[in-house]
Motif scaffolding. Structure first.
Motif, short mmCIF file in Angstrom:
data_model
loop_
_atom_site.label_atom_id
_atom_site.label_comp_id
_atom_site.label_asym_id
_atom_site.label_seq_id
_atom_site.Cartn_x
_atom_site.Cartn_y
_atom_site.Cartn_z
N ASP A 173 -21.84 10.76 24.92
CA ASP A 173 -23.05 10.03 25.32
C ASP A 173 -22.73 8.74 26.07
OD1 ASP A 173 -22.03 8.45 23.31
OD2 ASP A 173 -23.82 8.50 22.05
N GLY A 174 -21.45 8.52 26.41
CA GLY A 174 -21.08 7.35 27.19
C GLY A 174 -20.64 6.15 26.38
N VAL A 175 -20.54 6.31 25.06
CA VAL A 175 -20.16 5.21 24.18
C VAL A 175 -18.79 5.50 23.58
CG1 VAL A 175 -20.73 3.98 22.04
CG2 VAL A 175 -22.54 4.63 23.64
N VAL A 176 -17.93 4.48 23.52
CA VAL A 176 -16.65 4.60 22.83
C VAL A 176 -16.86 4.18 21.37
CG1 VAL A 176 -14.25 3.86 22.73
CG2 VAL A 176 -15.38 4.13 24.95
N PHE A 177 -16.47 5.07 20.45
CA PHE A 177 -16.67 4.86 19.02
C PHE A 177 -15.40 4.27 18.41
CE2 PHE A 177 -15.88 6.60 14.75
CZ PHE A 177 -16.95 6.06 14.06
N GLY A 178 -15.54 3.20 17.64
CA GLY A 178 -14.42 2.60 16.93
C GLY A 178 -14.71 2.46 15.46
N ARG A 179 -13.68 2.69 14.64
CA ARG A 179 -13.86 2.58 13.18
C ARG A 179 -12.56 2.11 12.54
NH1 ARG A 179 -15.55 7.92 10.10
NH2 ARG A 179 -13.48 8.56 10.87
N VAL A 180 -12.71 1.24 11.54
CA VAL A 180 -11.60 0.80 10.69
C VAL A 180 -12.01 1.08 9.26
CG1 VAL A 180 -10.18 -1.14 9.92
CG2 VAL A 180 -10.88 -0.97 12.32
N ASN A 181 -11.17 1.83 8.54
CA ASN A 181 -11.52 2.27 7.20
C ASN A 181 -10.30 2.17 6.29
OD1 ASN A 181 -12.92 3.37 5.06
ND2 ASN A 181 -12.71 5.48 5.75
N GLY A 182 -10.42 1.45 5.18
CA GLY A 182 -9.31 1.31 4.25
C GLY A 182 -9.64 0.35 3.14
N VAL A 183 -8.59 -0.29 2.62
CA VAL A 183 -8.73 -1.21 1.50
C VAL A 183 -7.92 -2.48 1.77
CG1 VAL A 183 -8.35 -1.56 -0.98
CG2 VAL A 183 -9.06 0.69 -0.13
N LEU A 184 -8.55 -3.63 1.53
CA LEU A 184 -7.90 -4.93 1.63
C LEU A 184 -7.52 -5.38 0.22
CD1 LEU A 184 -7.11 -7.50 3.28
CD2 LEU A 184 -9.46 -8.30 2.87
N TYR A 185 -6.26 -5.79 0.04
CA TYR A 185 -5.74 -6.16 -1.28
C TYR A 185 -5.32 -7.63 -1.34
CZ TYR A 185 -5.03 -1.10 -1.99
OH TYR A 185 -5.19 0.26 -2.11
N TRP A 186 -5.58 -8.25 -2.52
CA TRP A 186 -4.88 -9.47 -2.88
C TRP A 186 -3.72 -9.03 -3.77
CZ3 TRP A 186 -3.82 -14.12 -1.50
CH2 TRP A 186 -3.18 -14.99 -2.38
N ASP A 187 -2.48 -9.31 -3.33
CA ASP A 187 -1.29 -8.77 -3.99
C ASP A 187 -0.38 -9.91 -4.44
OD1 ASP A 187 0.76 -7.13 -4.87
OD2 ASP A 187 1.62 -6.89 -2.85
N PRO A 227 0.84 -1.20 0.00
CA PRO A 227 0.00 0.00 0.00
C PRO A 227 0.88 1.25 0.00
CG PRO A 227 -0.72 -1.56 1.68
CD PRO A 227 0.60 -2.04 1.19
N SER A 228 0.49 2.25 -0.79
CA SER A 228 1.25 3.50 -0.84
C SER A 228 0.52 4.63 -0.13
CB SER A 228 1.53 3.89 -2.30
OG SER A 228 0.36 3.86 -3.08
N SER A 229 -0.57 4.31 0.54
CA SER A 229 -1.25 5.26 1.41
C SER A 229 -1.85 4.49 2.57
CB SER A 229 -2.33 6.04 0.65
OG SER A 229 -3.30 5.16 0.10
N ASP A 230 -2.31 5.20 3.58
CA ASP A 230 -2.75 4.58 4.83
C ASP A 230 -4.23 4.23 4.86
OD1 ASP A 230 -0.21 4.89 5.89
OD2 ASP A 230 -0.69 6.76 6.95
N GLY A 231 -4.54 3.14 5.53
CA GLY A 231 -5.86 2.96 6.08
C GLY A 231 -5.90 3.62 7.45
N PHE A 232 -7.08 3.69 8.06
CA PHE A 232 -7.19 4.42 9.32
C PHE A 232 -7.98 3.62 10.35
CE2 PHE A 232 -6.18 7.77 6.34
CZ PHE A 232 -5.25 8.51 7.06
N VAL A 233 -7.55 3.78 11.62
CA VAL A 233 -8.24 3.20 12.76
C VAL A 233 -8.55 4.33 13.74
CG1 VAL A 233 -8.08 1.57 14.67
CG2 VAL A 233 -7.03 1.01 12.47
N ASP A 234 -9.81 4.40 14.19
CA ASP A 234 -10.24 5.44 15.11
C ASP A 234 -10.77 4.84 16.40
OD1 ASP A 234 -10.39 8.21 13.48
OD2 ASP A 234 -10.96 6.57 12.15
N LEU A 235 -10.46 5.51 17.52
CA LEU A 235 -11.04 5.20 18.83
C LEU A 235 -11.33 6.53 19.53
CD1 LEU A 235 -8.91 2.26 20.31
CD2 LEU A 235 -11.39 2.27 20.01
N THR A 236 -12.59 6.76 19.90
CA THR A 236 -12.96 8.03 20.53
C THR A 236 -14.08 7.82 21.54
OG1 THR A 236 -12.47 9.17 18.44
CG2 THR A 236 -13.73 10.39 20.09
N PRO A 237 -13.87 8.23 22.81
CA PRO A 237 -14.99 8.23 23.75
C PRO A 237 -15.94 9.38 23.41
CG PRO A 237 -12.87 8.28 24.90
CD PRO A 237 -12.62 8.60 23.48
N ARG A 238 -17.20 9.09 23.25
CA ARG A 238 -18.18 10.12 22.93
C ARG A 238 -18.84 10.64 24.21
NH1 ARG A 238 -21.36 6.99 18.23
NH2 ARG A 238 -22.75 6.75 20.00
#
Length: 287
Positions: free
Chosen positions: A191-205, A178-189
């Protein structure tokens, strides 16, 4: 998007190491046995982030041992201030002074255990720690000031997994990875909930052969038990990893009051087995 259970208080907790030694070696702060002029182990600053009434309330707890490390009698002092992001004190200063006979920092008359906890505050961002020394309690002067910043609780981590024929990153791929990043997020909101996200691209290389790339995303608690597990895969035909047939977009979301870390596992499927796996862990951490 999956929310687990009714609204409740998020509670993110971290323990960060801290140790300080005065330049002249007469007053030290850490923990454990004292040898060669220093405590053998670190003290700790525990940070807790809790949602309350729509805000994130921060609490800090300082624990360790203050040592008088000098030849002959004297007095030591630890001064603690809990501060906002602009280094303003947000509650009364805590002083812990004592006097001892000196000569042996491990003598129980020459040390004091420290356990100081702040009030909960939405403004708390730093613990300031000052060490002082004098011949009497009334003559103690501050000799050295250190501090520890609150860990970030708004994590937005860019990363790339270059794992042979199976990769994870952003929407570009070159020179075998990969020549650019995927991203992982963790944030306490608020409203009492911790928000998590994984965003990117999976490759067969694999330029010459077809195959299946798989990525497993786990949203986990502090004790690493799994709250939610999801799987992405691409059955690639080989050739250019940028070909639409060799990549798939990934967007995984997990929300929970107990979410503390995210684990990614990237590998390939061979004869029905998940093999050649690369593992990455992402969590709230100390600065």
């Amino acid at each position: 998007l999956l929310v687990f259970g009714p609204a409740a208080h998020a509670n993110v907790a971290l323990s960060c190491a801290y140790k300080d030694s005065i330049f002249n070696g007469e007053v030290d702060f850490g923990s454990g046995h004292h040898s060669l002029g220093n405590p053998e182990h670190d003290a700790s600053i525990g940070w807790s982030f809790t949602s309350l009434n729509g805000s994130i309330v921060v609490t800090a707890r300082l624990r360790g041992r203050l040592y008088l490390d000098k030849v002959g009698a004297g007095c030591a002092r630890l001064r603690v201030n809990f501060q906002d992001g602009n280094f303003n004190n947000i509650q009364a200063t805590t002083d812990v002074p004592f006097c001892g006979p000196g000569n042996d920092a491990n003598n129980n008359q020459n040390w004091r255990n420290i356990d100081v906890t702040s009030f909960g505050s939405t403004d708390l961002r730093r613990v300031q720690i000052t060490l002082g020394e004098g011949q009497t309690l009334g003559s103690i002067v501050d000799l050295h000031t250190g501090g520890s910043l609150a860990p970030s609780t708004n994590l937005h981590i860019g990363d790339r997994v270059n794992n042979g024929s199976t990769d994870f990153g952003g929407n570009s791929h070159s020179f075998g990875g990969p020549s650019s990043d995927g991203f992982v997020d963790l944030t306490p909101r608020n409203d009492g909930v911790v928000f998590g996200r994984v965003n990117g691209v999976l490759y067969w290389d694999d330029f010459f052969s077809p195959g299946t790339a798989r990525m497993i995303t786990e949203f986990r608690r502090r004790n690493n038990t799994i709250i939610k597990s999801t799987t992405d895969h691409i059955d690639g035909h080989g050739g250019d990893a940028n070909d639409i047939a060799n990549k798939v977009g990934v967007l995984q979301l997990g929300n929970s009051t107990s979410l503390s870390n995210i684990r990614l596992r990237v590998g390939k499927v061979l004869n029905g087995q998940f093999v050649d796996v690369a593992t990455r862990n992402y969590s709230f951490g100390c600065p």
